[in-house]
Design a protein around this motif. Structure first.
Motif, short mmCIF file in Angstrom:
data_model
loop_
_atom_site.label_atom_id
_atom_site.label_comp_id
_atom_site.label_asym_id
_atom_site.label_seq_id
_atom_site.Cartn_x
_atom_site.Cartn_y
_atom_site.Cartn_z
N UNK A 87 57.46 39.79 23.15
CA UNK A 87 56.93 39.02 22.04
C UNK A 87 57.72 39.21 20.76
N UNK A 88 57.26 38.59 19.68
CA UNK A 88 57.97 38.69 18.40
C UNK A 88 57.85 40.09 17.79
N UNK A 89 58.73 40.35 16.82
CA UNK A 89 58.67 41.62 16.10
C UNK A 89 59.92 42.44 16.22
N UNK A 90 60.71 42.21 17.28
CA UNK A 90 61.96 42.96 17.46
C UNK A 90 62.96 42.10 18.20
N UNK A 91 64.23 42.22 17.83
CA UNK A 91 65.27 41.48 18.53
C UNK A 91 65.67 42.16 19.82
N UNK A 92 65.53 43.52 19.87
CA UNK A 92 66.05 44.28 21.00
C UNK A 92 64.93 45.00 21.74
N UNK A 93 65.11 45.12 23.05
CA UNK A 93 64.15 45.79 23.94
C UNK A 93 64.84 46.94 24.64
N UNK A 94 64.17 48.09 24.72
CA UNK A 94 64.67 49.24 25.45
C UNK A 94 64.04 49.26 26.84
N UNK A 95 64.84 48.91 27.84
CA UNK A 95 64.40 48.96 29.24
C UNK A 95 64.83 50.31 29.79
N UNK A 131 63.29 47.33 14.05
CA UNK A 131 62.29 47.49 15.09
C UNK A 131 62.95 47.39 16.47
N UNK A 132 62.44 48.18 17.41
CA UNK A 132 62.85 48.10 18.80
C UNK A 132 61.60 47.96 19.65
N UNK A 133 61.60 47.01 20.58
CA UNK A 133 60.48 46.84 21.49
C UNK A 133 60.64 47.78 22.68
N UNK A 134 59.52 48.37 23.12
CA UNK A 134 59.50 49.24 24.29
C UNK A 134 58.26 48.91 25.11
N UNK A 135 58.17 49.50 26.29
CA UNK A 135 56.97 49.28 27.11
C UNK A 135 55.74 49.90 26.47
N UNK A 136 55.93 50.79 25.50
CA UNK A 136 54.81 51.40 24.78
C UNK A 136 54.53 50.67 23.47
N UNK A 137 55.22 49.54 23.22
CA UNK A 137 55.01 48.78 21.99
C UNK A 137 56.21 48.86 21.07
N UNK A 138 56.06 48.28 19.89
CA UNK A 138 57.15 48.28 18.90
C UNK A 138 57.32 49.67 18.29
N UNK A 139 58.58 50.04 18.05
CA UNK A 139 58.89 51.30 17.38
C UNK A 139 59.85 51.01 16.23
N UNK A 140 59.53 51.57 15.06
CA UNK A 140 60.38 51.43 13.89
C UNK A 140 61.38 52.57 13.87
N UNK A 141 62.66 52.23 13.65
CA UNK A 141 63.75 53.20 13.70
C UNK A 141 64.50 53.18 12.37
N UNK A 161 71.36 61.55 11.54
CA UNK A 161 69.97 61.67 11.98
C UNK A 161 69.35 60.29 12.19
N UNK A 162 68.50 60.20 13.20
CA UNK A 162 67.75 58.99 13.48
C UNK A 162 66.27 59.37 13.54
N UNK A 163 65.46 58.63 12.79
CA UNK A 163 64.01 58.87 12.78
C UNK A 163 63.31 57.70 13.45
N UNK A 164 62.38 58.01 14.33
CA UNK A 164 61.60 57.00 15.03
C UNK A 164 60.12 57.21 14.73
N UNK A 165 59.44 56.15 14.32
CA UNK A 165 57.99 56.18 14.22
C UNK A 165 57.45 56.02 15.64
N UNK A 166 56.96 57.11 16.20
CA UNK A 166 56.55 57.12 17.60
C UNK A 166 55.11 56.66 17.80
N UNK A 167 54.45 56.26 16.72
CA UNK A 167 53.10 55.73 16.84
C UNK A 167 52.04 56.79 16.68
N UNK A 168 50.83 56.42 17.04
CA UNK A 168 49.66 57.29 16.91
C UNK A 168 49.46 58.08 18.19
N UNK A 169 49.36 59.42 18.10
CA UNK A 169 49.14 60.20 19.32
C UNK A 169 47.71 60.05 19.83
#
Length: 269
Positions: A61-69, A104-114, A120-128
């Motif tokens: 879906x929308x929100x990210x151009x790239x998907x991590x398979x 933003x990067x799309x993943x099977x766990x949802x969108x992640x902001x990078x 250094x690379x920081x990723x918002x991994x979401x809510x635990x």
């Protein structure tokens, strides 16, 4: 069929990246092919394969151009990979495929902001999600463990000495009713105030030098065990280096660490 690849790592958790922008090689990524790519003697070698594909090419879906398979070393699918997404982000920025430094990067766990900031690379991994208590076992020894989800499942066990977990050549024992699709198991030892060290057995890959989602789960479990919670930052040592994990007051987990591309070429594996 020959196609390009890159090799990269985040705190020595290493991956084969396949730049498949238009989604042409999906049908060739059978588990046996992924395992061949990850083979450290007969292949390129890695803890997993990251296919870099446009989100529209795989129906995301929308929100990210790239998907991590992302695929584990045995070819099984995984929802998320904290070190892998940082390496993917480094590749996207290096190749000018994103404007950066935040995207933003799309993943099977949802969108992640990078966010990429120098090395250094920081990723918002979401809510635990803290899902209760369970147990894990190695070589006849059993430990209580906390069940934490970071988009993928983790069992976090505290030990006096990381050597207690043995060689981790075989998957630790766990309750299959809690983890019907398997689990990443982390063993954690305290090193100081807001400072822990861990070892990990990743489902589908075995013991690895680092696990990004595992470090996040470890930080959350450690903060809760310390009587703390959101609003804290922990240093998490892994065999391959050091990660910083912040559990924000807004209940988001931020993972920060290095990401490096070390090689590129063409393969027909």
């Amino acid at each position: 069929m020959s196609y390009p690849f890159l090799k990269g790592h985040g705190t020595e958790n290493d991956f084969v990246l396949l730049p498949d922008h238009d989604g042409l090689i999906h049908g060739d990524l059978a588990p046996s092919r992924v395992a061949a790519l990850c083979d450290r003697r007969a292949g390129i070698g890695g803890d997993g394969v990251v296919r870099v594909v446009r989100a529209t090419a795989v129906g995301e879906g929308p929100g990210a151009e790239w998907f991590m398979d992302y695929r584990n070393a045995d070819g099984s699918l995984a929802e998320m990979c904290g070190n892998g997404i940082r390496v993917l982000a480094r590749h996207l920025l290096d190749e000018g495929l994103v404007t950066g430094p935040t995207f933003q990067v799309a993943t099977r766990a949802g969108l992640r902001s990078v966010t990429v900031d120098g090395p250094a690379v920081t990723v918002d991994m979401g809510t635990p999600a803290v899902l209760g208590e369970t147990t894990v076992s190695v070589a006849g020894r059993t430990w209580p463990a906390r069940h934490v989800s970071m988009g993928n499942p983790h069992a976090v066990a505290f030990v006096e000495d990381l050597r207690d977990a043995g060689a981790l050549l075989d998957p630790p024992g766990f309750d299959p009713t809690v983890y019907p699709r398997g689990v990443n198991v982390e063993f954690v030892a305290r090193r100081g105030v807001r400072h822990v060290a861990m070892r990990v057995h990743e489902r589908g890959s075995g013991e690895t030098r680092s696990c990004g989602t595992g470090a996040c789960a470890v930080m959350v479990a450690s903060a809760l065990a310390d009587g703390a919670g959101p609003g804290e930052t922990y240093r998490v040592d892994v065999p391959g280096g050091e990660l910083s994990v912040t559990w924000t007051a807004e209940d988001r987990v931020l993972l920060t660490g290095p990401a490096v591309i070390v090689a590129r070429g063409t393969t027909d594996l």
